[in-house]
Design an enzyme around this catalytic site. Structure first.
Site, PDB file in Angstrom:
ATOM      1  N   ILE A 186      61.059  33.207  38.100  1.00  0.00           N
ATOM      2  CA  ILE A 186      60.211  34.164  37.376  1.00  0.00           C
ATOM      3  C   ILE A 186      60.091  33.686  35.937  1.00  0.00           C
ATOM      4  O   ILE A 186      61.105  33.479  35.256  1.00  0.00           O
ATOM      5  CB  ILE A 186      60.818  35.582  37.423  1.00  0.00           C
ATOM      6  N   GLY A 227      70.661  33.740  39.814  1.00  0.00           N
ATOM      7  CA  GLY A 227      69.759  34.184  38.751  1.00  0.00           C
ATOM      8  C   GLY A 227      68.390  34.504  39.319  1.00  0.00           C
ATOM      9  O   GLY A 227      68.263  35.215  40.317  1.00  0.00           O
ATOM     10  N   ASP A 228      67.352  33.957  38.685  1.00  0.00           N
ATOM     11  CA  ASP A 228      65.993  34.162  39.191  1.00  0.00           C
ATOM     12  C   ASP A 228      65.480  32.919  39.904  1.00  0.00           C
ATOM     13  O   ASP A 228      64.265  32.747  40.071  1.00  0.00           O
ATOM     14  CB  ASP A 228      65.049  34.543  38.050  1.00  0.00           C
ATOM     15  N   GLU A 229      66.373  32.052  40.349  1.00  0.00           N
ATOM     16  CA  GLU A 229      65.979  30.815  41.018  1.00  0.00           C
ATOM     17  C   GLU A 229      65.979  30.992  42.539  1.00  0.00           C
ATOM     18  O   GLU A 229      66.992  31.366  43.130  1.00  0.00           O
ATOM     19  CB  GLU A 229      66.922  29.675  40.629  1.00  0.00           C
TER      20      GLU A 229
END
Length: 309
Positions: A186, A227-229
Site C-alpha cells: 500500500i 506489514g503492508d507487503e
C-alpha cells in the site's frame, strides 16, 4: 469368608464396571467360518458411538455398520487374520448419517486390533480398542494453520508462501507452464498508520487483502509477508492476462475506502517477476519482483512494473 461363586460374581461384576467405564471403545468380534465377523461384546462407549445395542450381538458387522465404516474395518480385520499379529492404524471417516445427526460429521480415530488365537493356532476372535482422537486432530490442524497463516488477515504467511513457491516453481519447470510473482504494498501506508493509528491500519490491511483476493482466481495464492507487503502466485497465465490482473488490483485499490466511518484514499504499487526455468531459485525470483516494485515506486506509484534482467 467369600465363597468361590461369590468371588467369581464379584470379579465378573468388577470387570464389567471397568469395561463399561473405559474411555476407549472396545469391540470383541468372532471370526465366522464364512469369513464374516460377528459382534460378541462391546462396552458402553462403543455402543453409544456406533449406535449398537445388545441386539447386535451375533450379527455380522456388515449388517450393523455404515458401509463407509465397514469397508475400513473389514480391511484391517482381514490384515490381522492374514498376519495373526496386532495392527495399529489411524483413520478419518466421514459419516453420512452419524448417530448425532450432524451433517458430514468427521471422526478421527486410533485403533489397535489384536487377534485372539486358540491352542490350534486358529484366530477365533478379534479385539478392537478404538480411541476417538477427533479433538486432538482438530487441535493439531489448528496449530498447523496458525504456523502457516497470518493472524491478522488469515492469509498464508511468509513460511507457507516459500513452501508453495518452491512447489509451484518445480511444477512450472516440469510442465513448461508460466509462473508469475507479484510483490505489492500500500503506497504511503506508514503515513496512514502513524496519522490514523494502528487499529485503523490493521483494518485497512484486512480490507485490502479482501479486495486483492477478489481480483485474482481461486487457485491463485495471496500471502502476507509482513506489514503492508503482500505477494501473489499466478500460474498458467499469459503475460497479457497477468497484466490485466495487475491493472484490476490497482483500479480496485483506487475505489473509495471507508474504515471506521472514515473515508480515505489509497493506491497500490506492484512489482512483477516471471519465473525462468533455468536461472531462478525462489528467493531470487522474489528479489526480482521486489526490484520491480521499487521501480514502480520510482515511476510515481499506483502502477505496475515487470522485472527486466
Amino acid at each position: 469368608m467369600v465363597s468361590k461363586d461369590n468371588l467369581n460374581f464379584l470379579n465378573k461384576d468388577l470387570f464389567f464396571k471397568l469395561f463399561n467405564n473405559m474411555s476407549d471403545l472396545v469391540y470383541l468380534t468372532s471370526v465366522e467360518d464364512n469369513g464374516q465377523f460377528s459382534y460378541v461384546l462391546a462396552n458402553e462407549p462403543a455402543k453409544n458411538f456406533s449406535g449398537l445395542t445388545s441386539d447386535c450381538y451375533g450379527k455380522s458387522i456388515k449388517e450393523v455398520l455404515q458401509p463407509e465404516v465397514y469397508s475400513v474395518i473389514e480391511d484391517k480385520y482381514l490384515q490381522v487374520l492374514a498376519t495373526k499379529k496386532p495392527v495399529k492404524y489411524e483413520d478419518k471417516i466421514v459419516l453420512s448419517t452419524p448417530m448425532n445427526h450432524s451433517k458430514n460429521h468427521v471422526v478421527y480415530w486410533e485403533s489397535t486390533v489384536t487377534p485372539v488365537v486358540n491352542q490350534e493356532g486358529q484366530c477365533t476372535h478379534l479385539l478392537a480398542v478404538v480411541r476417538d482422537v477427533t479433538e486432538r486432530k482438530k487441535y493439531e490442524q489448528q496449530l498447523k494453520h496458525m504456523a502457516h497463516h497470518d493472524n491478522l488477515t488469515g492469509l498464508p504467511n511468509r513460511t507457507y508462501f516459500f513452501v508453495r513457491l518452491k512447489e509451484d516453481m518445480e511444477l512450472s519447470k516440469q510442465t513448461k507452464t508460466t509462473l508469475a510473482v507479484f510483490y505489492l504494498d500500500i503506497d504511503h501506508f506508514k503515513k496512514i498508520n502513524d496519522s490514523m493509528g494502528h487499529d485503523m491500519g490493521d483494518k485497512l490491511l484486512k480490507e485490502f487483502s479482501q479486495r486483492v483476493k477478489a481480483c485474482i482466481r481461486e487457485e491463485d495464492m495471496l500471502a502476507r509477508l509482513g506489514g503492508d507487503e503482500f505477494v501473489i502466485l499466478l500460474t498458467g497465465l499469459s503475460e497479457e492476462n497477468v497484466i490485466q490482473i495487475a491493472k484490476r488490483i490497482i483500479a480496485s485499490s483506487k475505489n473509495e475506502w471507508e474504515i471506521n466511518q472514515t473515508k480515505i484514499k489509497i493506491t497500490t504499487s506492484i512489482g512483477i517477476a516471471f519465473y525462468s526455468h533455468h536461472s531462478h531459485d525462489e528467493k531470487n525470483l522474489l528479489q526480482h519482483a521486489d526490484h520491480a516494485l521499487y521501480k514502480a515506486k520510482e515511476n510515481g506509484r499506483s502502477n505496475y512494473q515487470i522485472y527486466k534482467s
